[in-house]
Design an enzyme around this catalytic site. Sequence first.
Site, PDB file in Angstrom:
ATOM      1  N   GLY A 146       0.741  -1.216  -0.071  1.00 21.30           N
ATOM      2  CA  GLY A 146       0.068   0.000   0.003  1.00 21.30           C
ATOM      3  C   GLY A 146       0.875   1.328  -0.007  1.00 21.30           C
ATOM      4  O   GLY A 146       1.891   1.298   0.286  1.00 21.30           O
ATOM      5  N   CYS A 147       0.412   2.376  -0.380  1.00 19.82           N
ATOM      6  CA  CYS A 147       1.092   3.624  -0.461  1.00 19.82           C
ATOM      7  C   CYS A 147       1.676   4.055   0.897  1.00 19.82           C
ATOM      8  O   CYS A 147       2.802   4.114   1.024  1.00 19.82           O
ATOM      9  CB  CYS A 147       0.317   4.780  -1.139  1.00 19.82           C
ATOM     10  SG  CYS A 147      -1.424   5.013  -0.246  1.00 19.82           S
ATOM     11  N   PHE A 148       0.659   4.432   1.889  1.00 16.80           N
ATOM     12  CA  PHE A 148       1.068   4.800   3.217  1.00 16.80           C
ATOM     13  C   PHE A 148       2.383   3.660   3.865  1.00 16.80           C
ATOM     14  O   PHE A 148       3.301   3.939   4.243  1.00 16.80           O
ATOM     15  CB  PHE A 148       0.178   5.138   4.225  1.00 16.80           C
ATOM     16  CG  PHE A 148      -0.159   6.532   4.404  1.00 16.80           C
ATOM     17  CD1 PHE A 148       0.582   7.615   4.463  1.00 16.80           C
ATOM     18  CD2 PHE A 148      -1.454   6.926   4.283  1.00 16.80           C
ATOM     19  CE1 PHE A 148       0.455   8.682   4.577  1.00 16.80           C
ATOM     20  CE2 PHE A 148      -1.925   8.249   4.308  1.00 16.80           C
ATOM     21  CZ  PHE A 148      -0.897   9.126   4.614  1.00 16.80           C
ATOM     22  N   ALA A 149       1.740   2.589   3.467  1.00 19.67           N
ATOM     23  CA  ALA A 149       2.646   1.228   4.098  1.00 19.67           C
ATOM     24  C   ALA A 149       3.972   1.463   3.369  1.00 19.67           C
ATOM     25  O   ALA A 149       4.970   1.030   3.896  1.00 19.67           O
ATOM     26  CB  ALA A 149       1.865  -0.107   3.643  1.00 19.67           C
ATOM     27  N   THR A 150       4.025   1.697   2.009  1.00 20.21           N
ATOM     28  CA  THR A 150       5.566   1.905   1.454  1.00 20.21           C
ATOM     29  C   THR A 150       6.339   2.898   2.047  1.00 20.21           C
ATOM     30  O   THR A 150       7.505   2.766   2.614  1.00 20.21           O
ATOM     31  CB  THR A 150       5.260   1.973  -0.027  1.00 20.21           C
ATOM     32  OG1 THR A 150       4.569   0.959  -0.458  1.00 20.21           O
ATOM     33  CG2 THR A 150       6.746   2.316  -0.681  1.00 20.21           C
TER      34      THR A 150
END
Lengths: 321, 321, 321, 321
Positions: free
Chosen positions: D132-136
């Site tokens: 995911g974006c925030f996860a990255t």
Amino acid sequence: MKKTVGIVGANGYTGSELIRLLAFHPHVTLSFLYSRSNSGTKISDLYPDLTTVCDQVLTDEFEEVDILFLCLPHKESRNWLAQNPVKDETLVIDLGNDFRLEGNFGNRNFIYGLPEINKKHFQGSKSIANAGCFATAIQLALLPLAEKGMLDEVYTTGITGSTGAGQSLQATTHFTWRNDNISAYKTLTHQHVDEILQQLVSLNNKEVTLNFVPWRGDFARGIFTSSMMKTDLKLEELEQLYQDFYAEEPFVTVSSKAVDLKQVVNTNRCVIQIEKSGNVAVVHSAIDNLLKGASGQAVQNMNIAMGWEENAGLNLKPIAF
Amino acid sequence: MKKTVGIVGANGYTGSELIRLLAFHPHVTLSFLYSRSNSGTKISDLYPDLTTVCDQVLTDEFEEVDILFLCLPHKESRNWLAQNPVKDETLVIDLGNDFRLEGNFGNRNFIYGLPEINKKHFQGSKSIANAGCFATAIQLALLPLAEKGMLDEVYTTGITGSTGAGQSLQATTHFTWRNDNISAYKTLTHQHVDEILQQLVSLNNKEVTLNFVPWRGDFARGIFTSSMMKTDLKLEELEQLYQDFYAEEPFVTVSSKAVDLKQVVNTNRCVIQIEKSGNVAVVHSAIDNLLKGASGQAVQNMNIAMGWEENAGLNLKPIAF
Amino acid sequence: MKKTVGIVGANGYTGSELIRLLAFHPHVTLSFLYSRSNSGTKISDLYPDLTTVCDQVLTDEFEEVDILFLCLPHKESRNWLAQNPVKDETLVIDLGNDFRLEGNFGNRNFIYGLPEINKKHFQGSKSIANAGCFATAIQLALLPLAEKGMLDEVYTTGITGSTGAGQSLQATTHFTWRNDNISAYKTLTHQHVDEILQQLVSLNNKEVTLNFVPWRGDFARGIFTSSMMKTDLKLEELEQLYQDFYAEEPFVTVSSKAVDLKQVVNTNRCVIQIEKSGNVAVVHSAIDNLLKGASGQAVQNMNIAMGWEENAGLNLKPIAF
Amino acid sequence: MKKTVGIVGANGYTGSELIRLLAFHPHVTLSFLYSRSNSGTKISDLYPDLTTVCDQVLTDEFEEVDILFLCLPHKESRNWLAQNPVKDETLVIDLGNDFRLEGNFGNRNFIYGLPEINKKHFQGSKSIANAGCFATAIQLALLPLAEKGMLDEVYTTGITGSTGAGQSLQATTHFTWRNDNISAYKTLTHQHVDEILQQLVSLNNKEVTLNFVPWRGDFARGIFTSSMMKTDLKLEELEQLYQDFYAEEPFVTVSSKAVDLKQVVNTNRCVIQIEKSGNVAVVHSAIDNLLKGASGQAVQNMNIAMGWEENAGLNLKPIAF
């Protein structure tokens, strides 16, 4: 009869914002607008939005007034006061950070100018050191807990508009760079932390740690902060604590709904929201950095010190959109 | 004693902006906020910036008032008036376009509500059709020439903020699309052209051609227009003509300096600048589309119609930054 | 074998944008990045987005290259060429306006660098005067009519992003001022008008009048223009004329749908749309001012002059959002 | 020979962004663009920036391909795979969150698709669950510490652009609301926290607490995060640790200078900066949410899985300004 007002540093952002507020204030009249660098220029030539609102000419001559606002770069207020014949009876409100940590200056003793802490000491006072912008947003988010001695370690991120950086041209206020951009600055070392801790520790009666990361935002006005901390209080207890603490404060709202920055832009209000998950609480707070964070708060402080209604001249139409 | 006011369509942008203005107006009190779709909801739940400013509950019941503002989608004002028992004595100000071109409706005859043209007819009038937003900006840029019969062919480009498109969710108001973007719409066919020409031709006493290209801007508030036309008048003559025409108008400023949109945002002012090269003149004008272009002008019109000072409730702090 | 390239003025916006393009170009290698003011600094320290893309150090020493780009402030290219030993065989592409109106300089004769006019003259040429940004957007909107001798009087409004003003700090590029703001500048007197008319009149074979009002926009990249003119051609005929004219041009699209600026941002494309009402046609055109309006066009010109595929290094991912 | 690619959900933001990347990728060709809702429409009619880049027509018919990207709303990938005959040999990269926490599905076992953790497992793999974006952004800021077992309690604030909310029209993506605005959402409860902790705890070999406050930003693209945590490591040690960890990673840069969001917008890069004061470290990280946070990372993952150079098709020109 209206009281006379002088603004020193009237050519800057906070100075001009004071003019916008005081031009329509019911109890004061603007006597002089002081600016060394722009002396002789009409203020409305510097700020054309002031055309028809205030067309006075900036001056570098001081005259006696009832109320004096200092809107100078940080560290210049002391010099200015030392060099100009300000009478002891004049109410002086300093918007810089010269007197926030150490208020003694000659016959004067500046009171820290966050009304939600010190309001009771303002009436009749002649020297007020207006609180800083981030300092206002963060303290309003933490005061109720500090007053109960419940603050320990706080992690805060805050974002500020470009007006916080003043009108000088800098790489970080160039439109091409700042538009659509986010960046951190003064990580863990922002100058407002000292000012915040001095107040909070005094209330809290024990050590407080504030880890504060300020960000530059891609907007002109406003401050939004989120503070995380551990607490055993339930959300309902926290909300009640905050509601009670701010019950009599006309400019602070504790909301149980989502807060966004534009709820307060172009107003003197602060809106606070609390959220909780597990043992961690998050307190969001939003202000307009030039109003509740600077010039609006200065007017609020003046109103209280002068014994006027606290919101005189501060019933501002929000920008809203 | 304060006059009572009702706002129909209080849940929209122009309706809520009227609330922001009237909440602090010295001569009126808000009696009811009408909204069919949001009846039962607090207006400050829809617009949290109104918290502490106005916490009234929206209603779908009409009651008698001294002054009624209609803030409905275009084409709905006639129906609403037909279905609700508004007395002839009530001052009705319609912010839609229902009565701008054709003002007759039952016992009422709506006057076109641009005060810089029709002010003298307002006092005592009970029916005013508030001018449109682009229509206001463009007419104020052209009126002095029209009054002299000097208008012929005009080429205008105008840009408007997203609030001009209302609160409904549309592809062209999606942030992802609109941010940093510019686009044209309704090229040469904008609905305000008819309204503008009806007024200008009547003053000009001969045909006027208005070629108008509207653009969508990547900001929320404001309209900026530049109108090009041929004229034999020199720049000084044009400036004098405009200065004279607007000499008594509190909300129109003719500036000899560069105009930018933020000089007027969050105010009821219009600023105009004229430039000339060869035989072509360019007139720039800037307004806040929700204020001088809608709700502010409606309050101005009300003030005049009621015989109050024209700027009552309209001494607004500019956003400036 | 790859050709060697030097960029003079590599520290500015157009210079750095050239680096972004050429770093991944299949046929060239960057030999030197020249900057007097920032000599000794890594370009990626000035533009951190270039980290890992290009970490070369700026130099103030010239060396021989196959291709030389001049990205200097206007009026400095002539001096620079006079003072540095550039061989006649070197392809020089000037991005300033020094050679656009008058191309003779020593042994060199600069060709006006708008490929949609002059492409056929580029191959083998050693001196190209890259077209200006507004000049590119406006000419592409008018060329097909000029080629038919159908241009007479044109009224154009155009809006440009802040990158058009360069990297120097100015009041009009201060974020606080420019955010959410619109303003006109150089009304009817923009320096690109001469350059545009020189080309258009030459094609049109009769006088052309261009009344051009440039606006400053509150975004960083892009130019959007709308040009109004009278014409007897029907919309279908206009669209056909434009489609035919640009049929072989890889970077110009004639669209029958609404054009918006972000369709072209971060690409070398120009999108054009024509609308018509009565006897007035409006031609909208959109480009990225730093790409098709400057550095991208310079690469396109280089590709043609060198006999490479026209889009080499220019298959850019649009920003789109 | 080029490999064939299909994109399911090609009409959304991440789907269209994949098209922008793959249209110029050296090793693949786009076989089909699948969209149930927009079947029959040209993708360039939905995204005009794709005109001339990709003019394919969206289809609702599946065909066999070598590589399949799923760009569906969360929770729809499982259904789609169950209903369509995707062969076991097809490389499937899912951009949703269906397989990130639990990767088993029929014969497939999805590997968590953050290459900086799992790259070594990708080659030859046929099932990748893109991070995911925030996860990255958050994991890249914490991985080096996790790998050393040094993570304990982390306080993170992150801000995301409007593209993170997708193309549906929502109150929080209305331009009028979002412009110049900041707000928090999903405070301490963002869905990516689980995904982050699953990876970090596995590396860290002991419990990790992540207190994460996401903010909505007033820009379209990008994620910027600041993570605070206590650590005994000195700044130099931290920087060395991070430099070593990412030494071989082409898209992660550890910078000792100030990081800002636009350093990475329109690129597949992540830039990280570490700061330290007292015993608290702050790690900033910035990515483009649609590229390194979604479609760019998907291409990177494909490149690794297929044995191609990791940056194939990812040498993107930064927007920079």
